[in-house]
Motif scaffolding. Sequence first.
Motif, PDB file in Angstrom:
ATOM      1  N   HIS B 488       0.977  -0.953   0.159  1.00  0.00           N
ATOM      2  CA  HIS B 488       0.023   0.060   0.147  1.00  0.00           C
ATOM      3  C   HIS B 488       0.975   1.185  -0.084  1.00  0.00           C
ATOM      4  CE1 HIS B 488      -3.496  -2.535   1.078  1.00  0.00           C
ATOM      5  NE2 HIS B 488      -2.884  -2.931   2.161  1.00  0.00           N
ATOM      6  N   SER B 489       0.401   2.366  -0.526  1.00  0.00           N
ATOM      7  CA  SER B 489       0.896   3.514  -0.489  1.00  0.00           C
ATOM      8  C   SER B 489       0.916   4.139   1.092  1.00  0.00           C
ATOM      9  CB  SER B 489       0.629   4.523  -1.336  1.00  0.00           C
ATOM     10  OG  SER B 489      -0.664   4.967  -0.927  1.00  0.00           O
ATOM     11  N   ARG B 490       1.430   5.038   1.458  1.00  0.00           N
ATOM     12  CA  ARG B 490       1.292   5.508   2.636  1.00  0.00           C
ATOM     13  C   ARG B 490      -0.209   6.145   3.131  1.00  0.00           C
ATOM     14  NH1 ARG B 490       0.769  10.194   5.369  1.00  0.00           N
ATOM     15  NH2 ARG B 490       1.432  10.567   7.578  1.00  0.00           N
ATOM     16  N   VAL B 528       2.211   7.253  10.713  1.00  0.00           N
ATOM     17  CA  VAL B 528       0.682   7.179  10.479  1.00  0.00           C
ATOM     18  C   VAL B 528      -0.004   7.162  11.793  1.00  0.00           C
ATOM     19  CG1 VAL B 528      -1.198   5.767   9.505  1.00  0.00           C
ATOM     20  CG2 VAL B 528       0.777   6.145   8.161  1.00  0.00           C
ATOM     21  N   LEU B 529       0.269   6.187  12.760  1.00  0.00           N
ATOM     22  CA  LEU B 529      -0.200   6.036  13.776  1.00  0.00           C
ATOM     23  C   LEU B 529      -0.439   7.450  14.781  1.00  0.00           C
ATOM     24  CD1 LEU B 529       1.262   2.590  14.869  1.00  0.00           C
ATOM     25  CD2 LEU B 529      -1.125   3.042  14.059  1.00  0.00           C
ATOM     26  N   ALA B 530       0.808   8.032  14.835  1.00  0.00           N
ATOM     27  CA  ALA B 530       0.991   9.134  15.321  1.00  0.00           C
ATOM     28  C   ALA B 530      -0.086  10.362  14.970  1.00  0.00           C
ATOM     29  CB  ALA B 530       2.259   9.741  15.700  1.00  0.00           C
ATOM     30  N   MET B 735      -3.629  19.082   7.178  1.00  0.00           N
ATOM     31  CA  MET B 735      -4.214  17.820   7.518  1.00  0.00           C
ATOM     32  C   MET B 735      -4.435  17.049   6.156  1.00  0.00           C
ATOM     33  SD  MET B 735      -4.817  16.251  10.023  1.00  0.00           S
ATOM     34  CE  MET B 735      -4.254  16.324  11.545  1.00  0.00           C
ATOM     35  N   PHE B 736      -4.616  17.653   5.016  1.00  0.00           N
ATOM     36  CA  PHE B 736      -5.169  16.992   3.912  1.00  0.00           C
ATOM     37  C   PHE B 736      -3.556  16.470   3.342  1.00  0.00           C
ATOM     38  CE2 PHE B 736      -5.879  17.536  -0.866  1.00  0.00           C
ATOM     39  CZ  PHE B 736      -6.483  16.400  -0.989  1.00  0.00           C
ATOM     40  N   TYR B 737      -2.481  17.245   3.687  1.00  0.00           N
ATOM     41  CA  TYR B 737      -1.235  16.630   3.178  1.00  0.00           C
ATOM     42  C   TYR B 737      -0.763  15.460   4.126  1.00  0.00           C
ATOM     43  CZ  TYR B 737       3.961  16.608   4.017  1.00  0.00           C
ATOM     44  OH  TYR B 737       5.023  16.238   4.146  1.00  0.00           O
ATOM     45  N   ILE B 738      -1.151  15.521   5.277  1.00  0.00           N
ATOM     46  CA  ILE B 738      -1.063  14.460   6.300  1.00  0.00           C
ATOM     47  C   ILE B 738      -1.717  13.453   5.634  1.00  0.00           C
ATOM     48  CG2 ILE B 738      -1.254  13.548   8.340  1.00  0.00           C
ATOM     49  CD1 ILE B 738      -0.379  16.251   9.432  1.00  0.00           C
ATOM     50  N   ARG B 739      -2.928  13.297   5.087  1.00  0.00           N
ATOM     51  CA  ARG B 739      -3.628  12.251   4.944  1.00  0.00           C
ATOM     52  C   ARG B 739      -3.312  11.501   3.767  1.00  0.00           C
ATOM     53  NH1 ARG B 739      -9.987  12.729   5.813  1.00  0.00           N
ATOM     54  NH2 ARG B 739     -10.139  13.070   8.046  1.00  0.00           N
ATOM     55  N   THR B 740      -2.879  12.417   2.927  1.00  0.00           N
ATOM     56  CA  THR B 740      -2.480  12.059   1.468  1.00  0.00           C
ATOM     57  C   THR B 740      -1.138  11.987   0.946  1.00  0.00           C
ATOM     58  OG1 THR B 740      -2.771  14.125   0.482  1.00  0.00           O
ATOM     59  CG2 THR B 740      -4.816  12.896   0.540  1.00  0.00           C
ATOM     60  N   GLY B 741      -0.106  12.557   1.815  1.00  0.00           N
ATOM     61  CA  GLY B 741       1.191  12.500   1.367  1.00  0.00           C
ATOM     62  C   GLY B 741       1.770  11.252   1.254  1.00  0.00           C
ATOM     63  N   ASP B 742       2.822  11.161   0.498  1.00  0.00           N
ATOM     64  CA  ASP B 742       3.590   9.777   0.637  1.00  0.00           C
ATOM     65  C   ASP B 742       4.671   9.718   1.663  1.00  0.00           C
ATOM     66  OD1 ASP B 742       3.987   7.140  -0.142  1.00  0.00           O
ATOM     67  OD2 ASP B 742       4.106   7.693  -2.225  1.00  0.00           O
ATOM     68  N   ARG B 743       5.287   8.547   2.078  1.00  0.00           N
ATOM     69  CA  ARG B 743       6.127   8.382   2.957  1.00  0.00           C
ATOM     70  C   ARG B 743       7.672   9.376   2.477  1.00  0.00           C
ATOM     71  NH1 ARG B 743      10.945   5.455   2.041  1.00  0.00           N
ATOM     72  NH2 ARG B 743      11.846   5.447   4.019  1.00  0.00           N
TER      73      ARG B 743
END
Lengths: 125, 840
Positions: B488-490, B528-530, B735-743
């Motif tokens: 999966h992607s991040r 991701v958990l954080a 938040m949008f970046y955190i949800r959709t950004g890659d590792r």
Amino acid sequence: MTDAAHWTFVCHRDDIVPNTGVAAKVGGAQVAVFRVVAPDGSEDGPDNGIFAIDNFDVRAQANVLSRGLIGELSTETGPVLVVASPVYKNHLCLRSGRCLEDEAWSVKAWAVACGDDGMIMVRAS
Amino acid sequence: MKLVVIGNGMVGHKLLEELAGTPNLAITVLCEEPRPAYDRVHLSEFFSGKTADDLSLVAPGFFEQPNLRLRLDAKAVDIDRVTRQVVLADGERVPYDRVVLATGSYPFVPAVTGRDRDGCLVYRTIEDLEAMREWGAKSRIGVVVGGGLLGLECAKALKDMGLDTHVVEFAPRLMTVQVDDMGGRLLRRKIEALGVRVHTGKNTLEIADGGGVGVGGRHAMKFADGSQLLTDMIVFSAGIRPRDELARTSGLIRGERGGILIDNLCKTSDPDIWAIGECALWQGKIFGLVAPGYDMARMVAAQIKGTAVAEFKGADMSTKLKLLGVDVASIGDAQGATPGSLNYLFSDDVAGVYKKLVVSADAKTLLGAVLVGDADDYGSLLQMALNGIPLPAQPESLILPSVEGGAKGLGVDLLPATASICSCNNVSKGDLCAAIEGGATSLGQLKKCTKAATSCGGCLPLVKQVLDAELKKSGVLVLNHLCEHFAHSRQELFHLVKVGGQKTFDETILAHGKGRGCDICKPAVASVLASCWNEHVLKPKHASVQDTNDYFLANIQKDGTYSVVPRIPGGEITPDKLIVIGQVAKDYGLYTKITGGQRIDLFGARVEQLPAIWGALVAAGFESGHAYGKSLRTVKSCVGSTWCRYGVQDSVTMAIRIEERYRGLRSPHKIKMAVSGCTRECAEAQSKDVGVIATERGWNLYVAGNGGMKPRHAELLAADVDDATLIKLIDRFLMFYIRTGDRLQRTATWIENLEGGLGYVKKVVIDDSLGICAELEADMARQVETYECEWKKAITTPETLKRFKHFVNSDEADGNIQFIDERGQIRPKSALEKQQAVTP
């Protein structure tokens, strides 16, 4: 000297947080001791348990390997349990000390045993 | 069959390569030059360090094949077609069944009085280059006669030798064949900017003695307009003429102005003799490019081998070159010779770019193009012209600079399988696709097995696009998979965890991955958990998946010590706090340095010292600066309207407010921000992930800027917003970046890879097109509420404190950590210095 005299007690299994490592002083040397636990919590089986290699990362020239992240990587010869050096991320096999990226960065593996009482011993050499 | 090949240039050699291993074929190669085939396309590289060997086209061992005999320094002077023998200059006769003439061309030297003076040279063979080098060494000024493609290549050679370089061209502009007036003008400007003097419209009448003693004027070139130019050496590069002497002596038909006449099968007037390459005249045309020559070689080879017979159908003369570092490309009908054709022009004198499209009268098809200064689109425009792909509704979009978020150019998916991608080596898109399917999944492998992009290299970007598109289609592309343990992607994992409610790495890998994980996926899942649950990174259940930096809440340095960075919000700090930092550094012997983010970094702390150091810092009111985390680093600010004469808003207060709001926020990568108090932008906010610049009416919000390795200017997300709106938009954006950004993907790369780019982000976070804004804000509110200083927590948790020890079985320190003084502070000893210390 008997063989038993070469074994040095380092710590109790519970002193190592699952899937992390600690550094231990064995004679004049630094040894990185790792406690490997499967994701389901199992500590038995050939791929789980206690492993020990040099703590000195020859690539970084620093005593840091006990602080690396433990992982499992696929290689041509099957999956290998490794620790990634926290400095330059080179991967070292927990069983053999072999570096996956470059043989020149390989380190020594130490004989290690964990008794029924949870006591971890490393054999000095 | 006895085959004699006359000439071992690029085309002649291609023929030999095609014929390699053909049974019952004995080949004699007659080469007039002292060395076998070399790369004439890249001749000028001889002057930038390449040797004759580097330029060789002969694979090791090639001429050791049985039945292949190479004769160097062997000049053919006649073909006796009655006895069927080729006659050499020394009288020797070589019998043949068939002959291929690949004699190439010679440089044209205009009939100018004095053209045979010493130091008047041509540019064609390696011997010519050696002569140029010899003359270059004793010259200060060099002139190239000819401002075409070869002339400019030659000018580069003179320039590389360090000469004052001039180009003299008879026509009123450079590269008359390939570019138009405007393109020629820009090309001239760019070349002159490099220090090459260009003289157009100059008819050279005579080369006379310049009267110069030593260097600086051996020759005087006298022009028809009465002017003259002093120089030390002259290289003629004013075009080529076919080497057709053998046709003359042996009675083969030649064209009126030279060239050995051939038919569609490359046969001369004698059916047992073929001619290929620059010596051949087909339908009144001589092809001075390597690609058509290679085509001819392949066709003749097929006829000799008795395999499929194809006819020569002419060649596309489109070219893409880098001349003196300037990109120049010409496609199809570049001059707009087609009746009724129309033009689209784009000219940017500032950037030095000129582009022209020539389209059909109905503006539906592309006939030709000229590109100067930026030829990146050459590949796709060429394909469009060659394959008659319909133009987009707005053809100008093909040459206009790309605007934010806009997709541009031609997708390779539109190309038919027959489209020729590499014309040098005749590789079609279909060939590439077949090779990719056959397992050539890297650019290197693809080049190796298809030979595409291995000659002139002009098609390389297109080859890569085809590769990427095919891999994407076949699903081979695993790049967005986190690692071998998570397919999966991040971004996908973020959603899976959010929905699935996993709280630990083990739960996550059991639910969504396989195996045990590794140093790639563990920190990514931890992040991701954080982000999802904001659980304290120090909890023992997360300990094994944190990088050492997060594990010890400090940044590891090369010697295994750590650095300590207390948060200094907005860069504002009281004298008392400064004193505390100084005192702590003194007490523990740390090295101090001011960072780029307006804070103070303390280096050289051993793990066992970290709790005490932080104890002192926390007691003085400091908190963790999260310099170790993939999280908010600093919010840099200028001093703002409180002190600055020019400030229009209080940037320091806003910076502190923002820093305190987002401190500790875990994200795909680190986040840097800045607030400037006026348009002078002293805080450099436009190079940050989030940049705020004060205006008379409020704040301008910029996003997705970056410094570092690949700098990127931030883009304006919203203008003149008030404080509350500013915070709300930053909440949503982050938040949008955190949800959709890659590792490990910074906002700059994230937005560039996001379909629709800034435009899309605006729709989501301003227009709420996805209807998630309330959710994004609520997520951020929860993050803000649950914030706690990680160090404050650590030093009060005995269980955590246990880990801050170097040895599990000893209180000793690591003896390998050693320092030495430098400029009044410590620095780590080098390996050598450590050795010297133990040597008595």
